[in-house]
Write an enzyme that holds these catalytic residues in place. Structure first.
Site: not given
Length: 542
Positions: A212, A276
């Site tokens: 993330d 990401e």
């Protein structure tokens, strides 16, 4: 067109299972609740994995389920190696993974290495003093002479990215909520701790990790101010939008650490790391972070995810960004996720959402790269309406009503149309079920051979078994209509011709001689020289 769907236990026939894979994102709070507390959990996922296996995807990606105060619903982690009690236990996770593997599904977990919770023991130790063994594990800086924050950096969620801590007599950095202090990933000890966390889950048997907010992992050590955005046309709904984010993120040294992560992953068999990467330089950084050899396997970008409209230029742009050469890595694409309004509500009017849901599934699965499908996308769910008094998302509450927020994409999965809360929970759900979702529930669509769910299974079966769709090249044809996307996947006898009408009006187009349609949506009864509104097809050489 009917096609056989694979057995749910049939393994992927591809050596690099992740290349060209279709991956189903589970948002655990909203997938299925097993104990009636209104929040989805790991046993709820395990009990409903057959639904995903029957789709024909290769893997599941589970959003965070770790111990957390839930200020940002799990993306503020207080223990990276344990399960939050609202989701279950480590034993529940092991049972989930065993069931997924038995069904032929790989398991990808979500790890957050750019920041932690302010309740994490590392941060609690770090804030105690400037000279303890965790003192430099987070980003601390002195105030300016006038007491203001060290830099002008702004938080994604609004306001300065710095919060004063009286005990340390310093500010700490948080690119997101104040409850999410940034880890100092420049520190070798922090890197080692992150690698130990990665090893914990790889040892446990996970098949991949989604990383993330990767480009937020390191900051500018010189603490330079970000320059302002001077383009008046840029939409600005929050202070974060007024700056170019050159110094609070995207440090060049991130690449070196990603290579360390890949080296460790490669000591295991056939594992997958996907980043990401968002922001104004996201496309450039995706390519940097996945450049072969030795970096991440793929990167998950935002080109489609936040686009206001779907058109040919957008698809062309994506294709040009990822050329087929030895210097460029492998992309991953998604149209919807837990952080963005659902695609069919962004890209189609309410009158055309059923047709568009099918078109978008066919188009997404025709692209070169990995495909991420967000829960409910296979049902054609539109963005849910959540009244202001039921909003949970801190970003939505702060920016209401200027942004749709994230709650409307996070409402519970509708399993049974005639059950309370659509069969998601026997209690009071953490977010309400939109009444429009009841008619799209899984039980109704399972019983309907013409449903969006049935179409999704058909499309995914085709992609899974067709190497050209999974791994073949992609080149556009010279169509001039901005709403008509025509491209070819692969070459020679194995080539596939893909055609999509991205508009709500019929366009003139005829399948060239020598090609036979093998899959289509919204085409039934159409003239042979037209593509109806939101129609699409895939054709093979005759």
């Amino acid at each position: 067109m009917e096609m056989l769907v694979r057995s749910s236990a049939e393994p992927s026939p591809h050596a690099e299972w992740w290349k060209g894979a279709t991956i189903y994102q589970i948002y655990p709070r909203s997938y299925a609740d097993s104990n009636g507390d209104g929040i989805g959990d790991l046993p709820g996922i395990t009990a409903n994995l057959e639904h995903i296996a029957e789709l024909g995807v290769d893997a599941i990606w589970i959003s965070p389920f770790y111990k957390s105060p839930m200020a940002d619903f799990g993306y503020d982690v207080s223990d990276f190696c344990d399960v939050d009690p609202i989701f279950g236990t480590l034993d529940d996770f092991d049972a989930l993974m065993a069931r997924a593997h038995a069904l032929g599904l790989k398991v990808i977990i979500d790890q957050v290495y750019s920041h932690a919770s302010d309740q994490h023991e590392w941060f609690q130790a770090s804030r105690l003093s400037r000279d303890n063994d965790k003192a430099d594990w987070f980003v601390w800086a002195d105030a300016k002479p006038d007491g203001s924050p060290p830099t002008n950096w702004q938080s994604v969620f609004g306001g300065p990215a710095w919060t004063w801590d009286a005990r340390r007599g310093q500010y700490y950095l948080h690119n997101f909520l104040p409850q999410q202090p940034d880890l100092n990933v420049h520190n070798p000890a922090v890197q080692d701790a992150i690698l130990a966390t990665q090893k914990f889950w790889l040892d446990r048997g996970v098949d991949g990790i989604r990383l993330d907010a990767v480009n937020f992992m390191m900051h500018d050590l010189n603490m330079r101010d970000n320059p302002p955005v001077r383009d008046a046309s840029t939409k600005k709904t929050r202070p974060f939008d007024f700056q170019h984010h050159f110094y609070n993120q995207s440090h060049p040294a991130i690449i070196d650490f990603l290579e360390r992560m890949r080296q460790q992953a490669d000591t295991y068999s056939n594992r997958f790391l996907v980043a990401e990467v968002g922001g104004e330089r996201g496309q450039e950084e995706m390519k940097q972070y996945t450049a072969p050899p030795g970096r991440l396997h793929s990167a998950y970008g935002f080109l489609y995810l936040y686009a206001d409209a779907l058109n040919v230029d957008l698809i062309r742009q994506a294709t040009k960004l990822w050329p087929e050469d030895d210097q460029t890595g492998w992309p991953s694409w998604t149209f919807s996720n837990h952080d963005a309004p659902r695609a069919i509500s962004r890209w189609a009017s309410e009158d055309h959402q059923r047709a568009f849901a099918r078109l978008s599934l066919l188009l997404l699965n025709s692209l070169r790269g990995n495909v991420f499908i967000y829960q409910g996308e296979e049902l054609g769910l539109p963005q849910a309406h959540v009244p202001f008094d039921r909003l949970q998302d801190p970003e939505a509450i702060t920016n209401w009503p200027e942004t749709l927020g994230r709650d409307g994409a996070r409402t519970p999965m509708p399993w049974q149309h005639d059950q309370q809360h659509a069969g998601f929970t026997s209690g009071d759900p953490w977010l309400p079920v939109d009444d429009r979702h009841l008619d799209l529930a899984v039980d109704l669509q399972n019983a309907d051979e013409t449903s969006t769910l049935a179409v999704a299974r058909r499309i995914l079966a085709l992609r899974r078994e067709n190497r050209t769709l999974r791994e073949g090249g992609m080149r556009f044809f010279g169509e001039t209509n901005e709403n008509l996307a025509i491209f070819q996947r692969g070459t020679g006898n194995d080539a596939l011709l893909c055609a999509f009408n991205l508009s709500d009006e019929t366009v003139e187009w005829q399948l060239p001689a020598g090609w036979t349609t093998i899959e289509s949506v919204n085409l039934r009864g159409a003239a042979t020289d037209t593509l109806p509104a939101y129609a699409g097809l895939i054709a093979a050489r005759s």
